[in-house]
Design a protein around this motif. Structure first.
Motif, PDB file in Angstrom:
ATOM      1  N   ARG A  81       0.525 -11.783  -9.346  1.00  0.00           N
ATOM      2  CA  ARG A  81       0.952 -10.682  -8.476  1.00  0.00           C
ATOM      3  C   ARG A  81      -0.126  -9.608  -8.402  1.00  0.00           C
ATOM      4  NH1 ARG A  81       7.242  -9.711 -10.312  1.00  0.00           N
ATOM      5  NH2 ARG A  81       8.102 -11.506  -9.204  1.00  0.00           N
ATOM      6  N   PRO A  82      -0.075  -8.809  -7.334  1.00  0.00           N
ATOM      7  CA  PRO A  82      -1.032  -7.694  -7.262  1.00  0.00           C
ATOM      8  C   PRO A  82      -0.707  -6.655  -8.327  1.00  0.00           C
ATOM      9  CG  PRO A  82       0.513  -7.580  -5.444  1.00  0.00           C
ATOM     10  CD  PRO A  82       0.798  -8.877  -6.168  1.00  0.00           C
ATOM     11  N   GLY A  83      -1.648  -5.728  -8.583  1.00  0.00           N
ATOM     12  CA  GLY A  83      -1.406  -4.661  -9.532  1.00  0.00           C
ATOM     13  C   GLY A  83      -0.333  -3.707  -9.031  1.00  0.00           C
ATOM     14  N   GLY A  84       0.111  -2.802  -9.893  1.00  0.00           N
ATOM     15  CA  GLY A  84       1.147  -1.851  -9.507  1.00  0.00           C
ATOM     16  C   GLY A  84       2.485  -2.277 -10.070  1.00  0.00           C
ATOM     17  N   THR A  85       3.496  -1.424  -9.869  1.00  0.00           N
ATOM     18  CA  THR A  85       4.828  -1.733 -10.370  1.00  0.00           C
ATOM     19  C   THR A  85       5.791  -1.841  -9.200  1.00  0.00           C
ATOM     20  OG1 THR A  85       5.142   0.623 -10.681  1.00  0.00           O
ATOM     21  CG2 THR A  85       4.562  -0.674 -12.644  1.00  0.00           C
ATOM     22  N   GLY A  86       6.888  -2.578  -9.411  1.00  0.00           N
ATOM     23  CA  GLY A  86       7.873  -2.742  -8.354  1.00  0.00           C
ATOM     24  C   GLY A  86       7.270  -3.444  -7.162  1.00  0.00           C
ATOM     25  N   THR A  87       7.686  -3.020  -5.981  1.00  0.00           N
ATOM     26  CA  THR A  87       7.198  -3.704  -4.789  1.00  0.00           C
ATOM     27  C   THR A  87       5.861  -3.143  -4.315  1.00  0.00           C
ATOM     28  OG1 THR A  87       8.428  -2.153  -3.412  1.00  0.00           O
ATOM     29  CG2 THR A  87       9.511  -4.239  -3.961  1.00  0.00           C
ATOM     30  N   GLU A  88       5.477  -1.995  -4.901  1.00  0.00           N
ATOM     31  CA  GLU A  88       4.239  -1.375  -4.444  1.00  0.00           C
ATOM     32  C   GLU A  88       3.025  -2.095  -5.030  1.00  0.00           C
ATOM     33  OE1 GLU A  88       2.203   3.049  -4.250  1.00  0.00           O
ATOM     34  OE2 GLU A  88       3.624   2.556  -5.810  1.00  0.00           O
ATOM     35  N   ALA A  89       2.087  -2.452  -4.175  1.00  0.00           N
ATOM     36  CA  ALA A  89       0.873  -3.110  -4.652  1.00  0.00           C
ATOM     37  C   ALA A  89      -0.241  -2.086  -4.765  1.00  0.00           C
ATOM     38  CB  ALA A  89       0.466  -4.226  -3.692  1.00  0.00           C
ATOM     39  N   VAL A  90      -0.861  -2.027  -5.934  1.00  0.00           N
ATOM     40  CA  VAL A  90      -1.940  -1.071  -6.166  1.00  0.00           C
ATOM     41  C   VAL A  90      -3.164  -1.831  -6.646  1.00  0.00           C
ATOM     42  CG1 VAL A  90      -2.662   0.933  -7.521  1.00  0.00           C
ATOM     43  CG2 VAL A  90      -0.267   0.708  -6.813  1.00  0.00           C
ATOM     44  N   GLU A  91      -4.318  -1.466  -6.103  1.00  0.00           N
ATOM     45  CA  GLU A  91      -5.528  -2.144  -6.551  1.00  0.00           C
ATOM     46  C   GLU A  91      -5.919  -1.639  -7.935  1.00  0.00           C
ATOM     47  OE1 GLU A  91      -8.522  -2.906  -3.588  1.00  0.00           O
ATOM     48  OE2 GLU A  91     -10.100  -2.492  -5.035  1.00  0.00           O
ATOM     49  N   PRO A  92      -6.138  -2.545  -8.876  1.00  0.00           N
ATOM     50  CA  PRO A  92      -6.459  -2.092 -10.228  1.00  0.00           C
ATOM     51  C   PRO A  92      -7.856  -1.467 -10.297  1.00  0.00           C
ATOM     52  CG  PRO A  92      -6.464  -4.502 -10.108  1.00  0.00           C
ATOM     53  CD  PRO A  92      -6.073  -4.000  -8.760  1.00  0.00           C
ATOM     54  N   ASP A  93      -8.115  -0.776 -11.416  1.00  0.00           N
ATOM     55  CA  ASP A  93      -9.444  -0.210 -11.662  1.00  0.00           C
ATOM     56  C   ASP A  93     -10.304  -1.302 -12.294  1.00  0.00           C
ATOM     57  OD1 ASP A  93     -11.674   1.163 -12.347  1.00  0.00           O
ATOM     58  OD2 ASP A  93     -10.762   2.177 -14.074  1.00  0.00           O
ATOM     59  N   PHE A  94     -11.311  -1.738 -11.544  1.00  0.00           N
ATOM     60  CA  PHE A  94     -12.097  -2.871 -12.026  1.00  0.00           C
ATOM     61  C   PHE A  94     -13.237  -2.461 -12.946  1.00  0.00           C
ATOM     62  CE2 PHE A  94     -10.106  -4.775  -8.259  1.00  0.00           C
ATOM     63  CZ  PHE A  94      -9.593  -5.920  -8.838  1.00  0.00           C
ATOM     64  N   LEU A 115      -2.843 -12.696  -5.669  1.00  0.00           N
ATOM     65  CA  LEU A 115      -2.488 -11.770  -4.586  1.00  0.00           C
ATOM     66  C   LEU A 115      -3.101 -10.389  -4.766  1.00  0.00           C
ATOM     67  CD1 LEU A 115       1.282 -12.716  -4.114  1.00  0.00           C
ATOM     68  CD2 LEU A 115      -0.655 -13.411  -2.716  1.00  0.00           C
ATOM     69  N   THR A 116      -4.106 -10.256  -5.622  1.00  0.00           N
ATOM     70  CA  THR A 116      -4.684  -8.932  -5.897  1.00  0.00           C
ATOM     71  C   THR A 116      -5.037  -8.177  -4.610  1.00  0.00           C
ATOM     72  OG1 THR A 116      -5.585  -9.759  -7.962  1.00  0.00           O
ATOM     73  CG2 THR A 116      -6.562  -7.741  -7.093  1.00  0.00           C
ATOM     74  N   GLY A 117      -5.606  -8.878  -3.631  1.00  0.00           N
ATOM     75  CA  GLY A 117      -6.063  -8.225  -2.413  1.00  0.00           C
ATOM     76  C   GLY A 117      -4.952  -7.850  -1.444  1.00  0.00           C
ATOM     77  N   ALA A 118      -3.692  -8.125  -1.822  1.00  0.00           N
ATOM     78  CA  ALA A 118      -2.591  -7.682  -0.960  1.00  0.00           C
ATOM     79  C   ALA A 118      -2.464  -6.166  -0.988  1.00  0.00           C
ATOM     80  CB  ALA A 118      -1.280  -8.326  -1.398  1.00  0.00           C
ATOM     81  N   ALA A 119      -2.994  -5.532  -2.072  1.00  0.00           N
ATOM     82  CA  ALA A 119      -2.931  -4.069  -2.172  1.00  0.00           C
ATOM     83  C   ALA A 119      -3.842  -3.450  -1.123  1.00  0.00           C
ATOM     84  CB  ALA A 119      -3.349  -3.639  -3.576  1.00  0.00           C
ATOM     85  N   GLY A 120      -3.256  -2.608  -0.273  1.00  0.00           N
ATOM     86  CA  GLY A 120      -4.055  -1.911   0.724  1.00  0.00           C
ATOM     87  C   GLY A 120      -4.441  -2.741   1.925  1.00  0.00           C
ATOM     88  N   ALA A 121      -3.864  -3.961   2.063  1.00  0.00           N
ATOM     89  CA  ALA A 121      -4.177  -4.779   3.234  1.00  0.00           C
ATOM     90  C   ALA A 121      -3.130  -4.512   4.311  1.00  0.00           C
ATOM     91  CB  ALA A 121      -4.190  -6.255   2.858  1.00  0.00           C
ATOM     92  N   ASP A 122      -3.603  -4.375   5.552  1.00  0.00           N
ATOM     93  CA  ASP A 122      -2.693  -4.096   6.667  1.00  0.00           C
ATOM     94  C   ASP A 122      -1.745  -5.253   6.914  1.00  0.00           C
ATOM     95  OD1 ASP A 122      -3.384  -1.600   7.264  1.00  0.00           O
ATOM     96  OD2 ASP A 122      -4.803  -2.092   8.882  1.00  0.00           O
ATOM     97  N   GLY A 123      -0.456  -4.933   6.977  1.00  0.00           N
ATOM     98  CA  GLY A 123       0.518  -5.923   7.434  1.00  0.00           C
ATOM     99  C   GLY A 123       0.748  -7.084   6.492  1.00  0.00           C
ATOM    100  N   VAL A 124       0.414  -6.896   5.199  1.00  0.00           N
ATOM    101  CA  VAL A 124       0.631  -7.983   4.251  1.00  0.00           C
ATOM    102  C   VAL A 124       1.849  -7.675   3.381  1.00  0.00           C
ATOM    103  CG1 VAL A 124      -0.321  -9.221   2.266  1.00  0.00           C
ATOM    104  CG2 VAL A 124      -1.788  -8.646   4.198  1.00  0.00           C
ATOM    105  N   ASP A 125       2.816  -8.590   3.374  1.00  0.00           N
ATOM    106  CA  ASP A 125       4.012  -8.440   2.561  1.00  0.00           C
ATOM    107  C   ASP A 125       3.894  -9.416   1.394  1.00  0.00           C
ATOM    108  OD1 ASP A 125       6.603  -8.672   1.492  1.00  0.00           O
ATOM    109  OD2 ASP A 125       7.235  -9.996   3.134  1.00  0.00           O
TER     110      ASP A 125
END
Lengths: 323, 309
Positions: free
Chosen positions: B272-285, B245-255
């Motif tokens: 799971r996407p990067g970030g903590t809690g429910t917030e999805a953050v795109e990691p530094d690649f 689900l990495t690409g869920a970070a910053g995608a419009d309308g994706v829960d």
């Protein structure tokens, strides 16, 4: 009325000869190849959705002749297939059952035993399937064996060699003789359209089979490619429609071989409805000869029921491991 | 001399080694990311530059891609690790020969300068080679002999999970893409990749690299389109074994929580996407990765073998 008597009536001759049959069959209107393929292609573009799709899937499942015709068929494989026919989808008891299972004659008893009293027919291929290259007594013995073992339906192959050589009377007599030993079993006549070369030949073979008393005309053995194409099935559906107009009798149609996806099956149903008519949308008059089609229909059915795409892990595997 | 007419491109999907149009017939317009001063101001004083039309994949395209991936999976997993490594290295070679195109794609898609785009492409190719090298090494590192109290050799070895759906990162359109796809396929999985919605062009070029290398058709399937539209179908698909689900970070309308829930229906492995809690953050690649993306899509097979004399 015996087939030969009716044939004499229809042809308006006092004695059935090869030349009478030839001139009658060659008097049938020719098939416009381009027009036929175009019509089939346009029928294939119909979009069938939601409740119609659900109906079509269930109808298609109920029309399947679940088939295994391999040299390596074991009793276990046939039992597996019959069990699958009894319970096509263990996760959903409302799934309809296929119409029949189709096996070689020597496997009829095994299939019968597994199916018990369930309303699933057993069809047996006979008459030196798939080539049809045997003498008439051998073909008749093959058929009698299957009928004696309890087959409800007999799938016979025509002698394509005789047909292509123009010896229509031989083909006629073989069909009529096989029909005579079928007893109560319904006779499906396999034309093997992949070997008949032209649509005109398909039309002639269809009429010849119906004239000789076939209860069903079937496209292919499944051993020759191309097998059941939509245009060929369309020509045969026209033939059964016109046959009913001529004689008042209904004959069934069974495309077999190469129909693997739900989408394909639905295209055939659309064609049946548009060409032959609604009366044929019943497993007494229309069948699919198929082995893998059932799995795809079950996947689509599960998708409609659960809302999620399904996969092979959720379909019962009917072939036991031979290791 | 008259000005030359633009050759405007309408790209297609990459499914089963072929480039089909979307079953839906739809496409959407892809624009260049704002650059330099405009990006800093966040203003839109100039209309964005049109780049190309990308196919707008539908749920049925996703379904077709899963069928292709499923078909390709046994063969890909059965290839020797050494062979998979060679095949993937060949992809890096093709990427290297398409470097100029990849650099241009990254510049257009991410709005960065030439030097940074060059660096990103180099990092992406290096990342691909880095993962390719793991193909015949991860089993030794992750598997091994287990001590058991009995006369047995007890060996655990990691194997591919199967078909993996991958949501590629939204922002890092090439380095991020490579960083999520390569670890999935190196172990013998096949992938259905949903690209960055706004920045699909590097992924399309990668598809062309894959098609002209030795990767069997169906091992990587690339779908461009609206992330929120296609993802739920991949998450609920019962023939998909794992989802990233990495690409869920910053995608419009994706829960992504909802996606994880849908994935639980057939016990998919979920990264799971990067970030903590429910917030999805795109990691530094740009950072050197560890093996976690590779191990996320493995199953462990343990074999008990009697030890006799």
């Amino acid at each position: 009325m015996a087939p030969s008597e009716r044939a004499r009536d229809l042809l308006g001759v006092s004695r059935l000869t090869n030349s009478a049959l030839s001139s009658w069959l060659h008097g049938l209107p020719g098939v416009d190849q381009v027009g036929c393929e175009e019509r089939a292609a346009s029928l294939a573009t119909r979009s069938i959705k939601t409740t119609s799709k659900a109906w079509a899937i269930d109808t298609a499942i109920s029309m399947i002749d679940l088939t295994t015709l391999e040299g390596a068929d074991t009793p276990g494989r046939v039992r597996g297939l019959a069990t699958k026919a009894l319970v096509p989808d263990p996760s959903d008891p409302s799934t309809p059952r296929p119409a029949a299972i189709c096996v070689y004659g020597d496997m009829v008893a095994v299939a019968k035993e597994t199916l018990g009293s369930a309303d699933i027919k057993v069809a047996a291929v006979a008459t030196a399937f798939p080539s049809g290259r045997a003498s008439l007594p051998v073909k008749l013995a093959d058929t009698k064996d299957a009928v004696a073992a309890g087959a409800d339906e007999i799938d016979m192959v025509i002698d394509r060699g005789a047909f292509l050589a123009g010896d229509y009377l031989t083909v006629f007599r073989q069909i009529a003789d096989v029909k005579a030993v079928c007893g109560d079993a319904r006779l499906k006549v396999i034309l093997e359209t992949g070997e008949l070369v032209t649509y005109d030949n398909v039309r002639r073979a269809s009429w010849l089979s119906m004239l000789a008393g076939g209860d069903f005309i079937k496209t292919s053995t499944g051993k020759v490619s191309p097998a059941a194409t939509l245009p060929v099935t369309l020509v045969m559906l026209e033939a059964v429609r016109d046959w009913r107009d001529t004689t008042g009798d209904m004959v069934g149609v069974k495309p077999a071989g190469g129909i693997r996806t739900s989408k394909d099956a639905i295209r055939f149903l659309v064609t049946v409805n548009e060409v032959a008519g609604e009366e044929w949308l019943d497993n007494h008059w229309f069948r699919f000869g198929a082995s893998s089609l059932l799995n795809d229909l079950l996947l689509q059915r599960q998708r409609l029921r659960t809302g999620a795409y399904s996969g092979a892990d959720y379909i019962a595997d009917d072939s036991p491991s031979l290791y | 001399m008259s000005a030359r007419v633009d050759v405007r491109k309408t790209y297609k999907l990459y499914i089963g080694g072929k480039f089909p149009r979307s079953e839906s017939g739809r496409s959407y317009e892809v624009y260049a990311a704002p650059t330099g001063a405009a990006a800093r101001r966040g203003s839109s004083s100039r209309p964005p530059t049109f780049l190309a039309n990308a196919a707008q994949g539908s749920r049925k395209d996703a379904r077709d891609a899963v069928v292709a991936a499923r078909k390709a999976q046994p063969g890909w997993a059965a290839a020797t690790a050494y062979n998979r490594g060679q095949v993937l290295y060949r992809v890096a070679e093709v990427m290297e020969s398409r470097r100029a195109q990849l650099v241009q794609d990254v510049r257009n898609s991410e709005g960065v300068g030439a030097a940074q785009a060059e660096a990103t492409v180099s990092a992406a190719i290096d990342r691909w080679v880095w993962y390719a090298g793991w193909s015949d090494k991860f089993t030794q590192v992750l598997g091994g002999l287990n001590p058991v109290a009995g006369p047995f050799f007890d060996i655990s070895a990691p194997e591919a999970t199967g078909v993996v759906a991958v949501l590629a990162p939204q922002a890092s359109s090439l380095l991020g893409l490579v960083s999520v796809v390569a670890p999935v396929i190196v172990s013998g999985n096949t992938a259905v990749v949903l690209t960055s919605e706004e920045r699909p062009l590097p992924a399309i070029t990668l598809a062309e690299c894959l098609a002209t290398s030795d990767v069997p058709g169906g091992v990587v399937n690339i779908i461009t389109g609206r992330t929120a539209e296609v993802t739920p179908w991949l998450a609920s698909h019962r023939d998909v074994n794992a989802i990233d689900l990495t690409g869920a970070a910053g995608a419009d309308g994706v829960d992504w929580g909802g996606l994880e829930l849908a994935a639980a229906d057939n016990l998919k492995r979920v990264r799971r996407p990067g970030g903590t809690g429910t917030e999805a953050v795109e990691p530094d690649f740009t950072a050197t990765p560890d093996l976690s993306r590779l191990t996320a899509f493995l199953e462990t097979k343990t074999v008990w073998h009697p030890k006799g004399r």
